[in-house]
Design an enzyme around this catalytic site. Structure first.
Site, PDB file in Angstrom:
ATOM      1  N   PHE A 149      15.654   9.449  49.777  1.00 35.25           N
ATOM      2  CA  PHE A 149      15.244  10.725  49.173  1.00 35.25           C
ATOM      3  C   PHE A 149      15.345  10.706  47.652  1.00 35.25           C
ATOM      4  O   PHE A 149      14.699  11.511  46.979  1.00 35.25           O
ATOM      5  CB  PHE A 149      16.123  11.866  49.723  1.00 35.25           C
ATOM      6  CG  PHE A 149      17.471  11.961  49.056  1.00 35.25           C
ATOM      7  CD1 PHE A 149      17.623  12.677  47.877  1.00 35.25           C
ATOM      8  CD2 PHE A 149      18.581  11.303  49.573  1.00 35.25           C
ATOM      9  CE1 PHE A 149      18.863  12.744  47.242  1.00 35.25           C
ATOM     10  CE2 PHE A 149      19.803  11.369  48.945  1.00 35.25           C
ATOM     11  CZ  PHE A 149      19.951  12.086  47.776  1.00 35.25           C
ATOM     12  N   GLU A 176      12.439  12.150  54.862  1.00 35.24           N
ATOM     13  CA  GLU A 176      11.997  13.437  55.406  1.00 35.24           C
ATOM     14  C   GLU A 176      12.500  14.614  54.565  1.00 35.24           C
ATOM     15  O   GLU A 176      12.110  15.752  54.779  1.00 35.24           O
ATOM     16  CB  GLU A 176      12.439  13.581  56.871  1.00 35.24           C
ATOM     17  CG  GLU A 176      13.930  13.506  57.142  1.00 35.24           C
ATOM     18  CD  GLU A 176      14.467  12.072  57.311  1.00 35.24           C
ATOM     19  OE1 GLU A 176      14.073  11.176  56.518  1.00 35.24           O
ATOM     20  OE2 GLU A 176      15.309  11.865  58.203  1.00 35.24           O
ATOM     21  N   CYS A 281      20.984   5.127  42.820  1.00 34.36           N
ATOM     22  CA  CYS A 281      21.697   3.943  43.309  1.00 34.36           C
ATOM     23  C   CYS A 281      22.258   3.141  42.147  1.00 34.36           C
ATOM     24  O   CYS A 281      23.101   2.282  42.334  1.00 34.36           O
ATOM     25  CB  CYS A 281      20.767   3.079  44.132  1.00 34.36           C
ATOM     26  SG  CYS A 281      19.458   2.392  43.141  1.00 34.36           S
TER      27      CYS A 281
HETATM   28  P1  NAD Z   1      19.386   6.956  54.115  1.00 35.95           P
HETATM   29  O1  NAD Z   1      19.891   5.605  54.448  1.00 35.95           O
HETATM   30  O2  NAD Z   1      20.007   8.128  54.799  1.00 35.95           O
HETATM   31  O3  NAD Z   1      17.811   7.063  54.427  1.00 35.95           O
HETATM   32  C1  NAD Z   1      16.910   6.079  53.974  1.00 35.95           C
HETATM   33  C2  NAD Z   1      15.737   6.018  54.949  1.00 35.95           C
HETATM   34  O4  NAD Z   1      16.224   5.627  56.237  1.00 35.95           O
HETATM   35  C3  NAD Z   1      15.021   7.349  55.128  1.00 35.95           C
HETATM   36  O5  NAD Z   1      13.634   7.117  55.177  1.00 35.95           O
HETATM   37  C4  NAD Z   1      15.551   7.858  56.459  1.00 35.95           C
HETATM   38  O6  NAD Z   1      14.613   8.649  57.164  1.00 35.95           O
HETATM   39  C5  NAD Z   1      15.844   6.584  57.221  1.00 35.95           C
HETATM   40  N1  NAD Z   1      16.973   6.727  58.160  1.00 35.95           N
HETATM   41  C6  NAD Z   1      18.043   7.549  58.046  1.00 35.95           C
HETATM   42  N2  NAD Z   1      18.863   7.398  59.102  1.00 35.95           N
HETATM   43  C7  NAD Z   1      18.311   6.473  59.902  1.00 35.95           C
HETATM   44  C8  NAD Z   1      18.708   5.873  61.150  1.00 35.95           C
HETATM   45  N3  NAD Z   1      19.831   6.229  61.762  1.00 35.95           N
HETATM   46  N4  NAD Z   1      17.911   4.928  61.675  1.00 35.95           N
HETATM   47  C9  NAD Z   1      16.771   4.557  61.060  1.00 35.95           C
HETATM   48  N5  NAD Z   1      16.351   5.096  59.892  1.00 35.95           N
HETATM   49  C10 NAD Z   1      17.111   6.034  59.308  1.00 35.95           C
HETATM   50  O7  NAD Z   1      19.481   7.118  52.523  1.00 35.95           O
HETATM   51  P2  NAD Z   1      19.227   8.406  51.647  1.00 35.95           P
HETATM   52  O8  NAD Z   1      20.367   9.366  51.833  1.00 35.95           O
HETATM   53  O9  NAD Z   1      17.850   8.903  51.822  1.00 35.95           O
HETATM   54  O10 NAD Z   1      19.310   7.772  50.171  1.00 35.95           O
HETATM   55  C11 NAD Z   1      20.499   7.552  49.492  1.00 35.95           C
HETATM   56  C12 NAD Z   1      21.006   6.145  49.700  1.00 35.95           C
HETATM   57  O11 NAD Z   1      20.027   5.204  49.280  1.00 35.95           O
HETATM   58  C13 NAD Z   1      22.244   5.831  48.850  1.00 35.95           C
HETATM   59  O12 NAD Z   1      23.125   5.073  49.631  1.00 35.95           O
HETATM   60  C14 NAD Z   1      21.688   5.011  47.703  1.00 35.95           C
HETATM   61  O13 NAD Z   1      22.612   4.154  47.082  1.00 35.95           O
HETATM   62  C15 NAD Z   1      20.621   4.241  48.403  1.00 35.95           C
HETATM   63  N6  NAD Z   1      19.628   3.744  47.461  1.00 35.95           N
HETATM   64  C16 NAD Z   1      19.651   2.411  47.166  1.00 35.95           C
HETATM   65  C17 NAD Z   1      18.759   1.883  46.262  1.00 35.95           C
HETATM   66  C18 NAD Z   1      18.777   0.430  45.920  1.00 35.95           C
HETATM   67  O14 NAD Z   1      17.884   0.009  45.231  1.00 35.95           O
HETATM   68  N7  NAD Z   1      19.713  -0.358  46.373  1.00 35.95           N
HETATM   69  C19 NAD Z   1      17.817   2.721  45.646  1.00 35.95           C
HETATM   70  C20 NAD Z   1      17.802   4.070  45.965  1.00 35.95           C
HETATM   71  C21 NAD Z   1      18.722   4.569  46.886  1.00 35.95           C
END
Ligand code: NAD
Length: 498
Positions: A149, A176, A281
């Site tokens: 997100f 989402e 991140c």
């Molecule tokens: P998230 O892991 O909750 O969600 C990421 C994606 O995975 C979304 O599209 C979501 O719909 C999907 N998802 C969520 N739960 C799932 C499940 N149980 N099974 C399969 N798919 C699932 O992350 P978020 O809260 O949207 O974003 C924040 C996180 O992203 C933080 O941990 C941040 O550090 C990380 N992030 C990392 C980078 C990087 O480059 N390393 C960049 C941006 C964000």
């Protein structure tokens, strides 16, 4: 109530189920729309459209492909303000920050416009008598991107411009929580002349992600999100025989040496910790003050943290907006409470912040916690909010050891005026992206972005040269055109050069 639908084969697609998730306005706390959540069948419709489009897109000439990218770049540049407003309304970040996100994404599009040069192969004349050799790279097929997100425009743009330029077709599964930007970008692609089915958007949750990971028609998956889901996506995708790059969470440290300019360091620490409400991140969430630096640094950071103007992202006076959802806000507040209960020193407490006229918005103010130790929950967890923890270390080497003991390895920074200390730091830390007096060292589009350890699963970093490598595979060709009457020279032995 507005409904955000999928985008498949060049048009809006309602999907086969009415399962939906709310989209909040984080600044007001009110629901503003809902987004459809795809079923396994919806994902299959998207994969079939992308497979069918791949047959011709992969055969489209390099110059025709790069022309579409140039057109997309122009359209996005023209409509960048619209994108930024949409990001602010669904994510909450302030408009100027959202505009910066769009700009950093556009830079990847600009990198991908040079795809004819990036895909140039190698040629060796006369590797053996009458034999030449060359190598080049071909696209993979249907690629999927699953994104978080916190950067609804930039992170997808780390992926799809490069994937599409390389000749692949793409299915984006955005977060989402702020999905509208993905659909607007799909409309821009259509306006740019990208054939239907080359870029598709499927909204959804775990059901859609699992369907993409399991679908035999998907060749490669790029994921960016939290570490537990990144690990899961990597394992499941690899198990299904796909190429996977999965970027995870972070706990980024900045070390401050006693010789640093404390005024400069505190300004940059505050912007790196509290910009975008810490939902980056590459945000700095832990500052390690080395030796005598702590006592000098702290009052400066305290002053900066207290001065941040928090308010709705649409207000030009705001420097920091709300948190994305009430749930995320409550989680952050819980960590601040535990930090205090576990004995840390709460220097600036953002829990009680009230933004006038926005009492129901998901706000938390900048929070500064001193005397944090490595066992405390505020340190062992990625908080993903505007919370800066300060730890103390006696020497640079102690600070490096502390960073290396952390399971994450995304970004880190050092504030110092000593070249020798900075070099020691760069060589010593087990982290993928490092800044010297630059606290958010996000690589430019023509380098690649990626962390180490629990911050990235897979072999390739994202965008830049490693992105091109990820979205292509190599072919090596050995060629002979014998002239009439040339003796064959064939033998049963292993061929060697003559
Ligand atoms: P998230 O892991 O909750 O969600 C990421 C994606 O995975 C979304 O599209 C979501 O719909 C999907 N998802 C969520 N739960 C799932 C499940 N149980 N099974 C399969 N798919 C699932 O992350 P978020 O809260 O949207 O974003 C924040 C996180 O992203 C933080 O941990 C941040 O550090 C990380 N992030 C990392 C980078 C990087 O480059 N390393 C960049 C941006 C964000």
């Amino acid at each position: 109530m507005r409904t955000v639908t999928h985008w498949i084969d060049g048009a809006a697609y309602d999907g086969r189920s009415t399962r939906a998730a709310p989209i909040w306005n984080p600044a007001t706390g009110a629901q503003q729309a809902e987004v459809r959540l795809a079923t396994v069948e919806d994902v299959d419709v998207a994969v079939r459209a992308a497979e069918s489009a791949y047959a011709s897109w992969s055969q489209t000439s390099l110059s025709a492909r790069s022309k579409v990218l140039f057109a997309f770049r122009e359209i996005m540049n023209r409509r960048a303000g619209e994108l930024a407003e949409m990001i602010t309304d669904e994510h909450g970040k302030v408009l100027s920050d959202a505009a910066g996100e769009v700009q950093r994404g556009l830079e990847v599009v600009e990198f991908a416009c040079g795809i004819p040069t990036l895909l140039k192969g190698g040629f060796s004349d006369q590797v053996s008598g009458g034999v030449d050799a060359y190598s080049y790279r071909e696209s993979l097929g249907v690629c999927a991107g699953i994104t978080p997100f916190n950067f609804p425009a930039m992170v997808p743009m780390w992926m799809f411009p490069v994937a599409i330029a390389c000749g692949n077709t793409f299915i984006l599964k955005p977060s989402e929580r702020d999905p509208s930007v993905a659909v607007l970008m799909a409309e821009m692609w259509a306006e740019a002349g990208l054939p239907a089915g080359v870029f598709n958007v499927v909204h959804g949750d775990k059901e859609a992600v699992d369907a993409l990971l399991d679908h035999p028609g998907v060749a490669a998956v790029s994921f960016v999100g939290s570490t537990p889901i990144a690990r899961y996506v990597h394992e499941r995708g690899i198990g299904a025989g796909k190429r996977v790059q999965a970027l995870g969470g972070a706990k980024n440290h900045a070390i401050v040496l006693p010789d640093a300019d404390m005024e400069f360091a505190s300004h940059h620490l505050a912007s790196a910790a509290f910009g975008s409400a810490g939902e980056r991140c590459m945000a700095i969430s832990a500052a390690i003050a080395v030796g005598s630096a702590g006592d000098e640094l702290l009052p400066h950071v305290q002053e900066q943290a207290t001065a941040v103007k928090v308010g709705p992202g649409r207000d030009p006076a705001s420097e920091m907006g709300p948190i994305v959802t009430a749930e995320a806000r409550d989680r952050i507040v819980g960590f601040i409470e535990r930090g205090s209960a576990q004995g840390a020193d709460l220097v600036v407490d953002g829990r009680d912040l009230v933004v006038p006229g926005h009492a129901d918005g998901f706000f938390v103010g900048p929070t500064l916690i001193d005397r944090v130790t490595t066992e405390m929950d505020v340190y062992t967890n990625e908080i993903f909010g505007p919370v800066l923890s300060v730890l103390r270390a006696d020497t640079v080497d102690d600070a490096i050891d502390l960073i290396n003991a952390n399971p994450y390895g995304n970004g880190t920074a050092v504030f110092t005026n000593s070249g020798g200390a900075a070099r020691r730091f760069v060589r010593g830390v087990k982290v993928g992206m490092i800044g010297i007096n630059v606290p958010v060292p996000v690589p430019m589009a023509y380098y690649s972005f990626g962390g180490w350890k629990d911050s990235l699963f897979g072999e390739h970093h994202i965008h830049g040269p490693e992105g091109v490598a990820f979205y292509t595979r190599g072919k090596a060709v050995t060629v002979r055109w014998p002239e009439a009457g040339t003796p064959s020279g064939a033998s049963m032995d292993m061929p060697t050069a003559t």
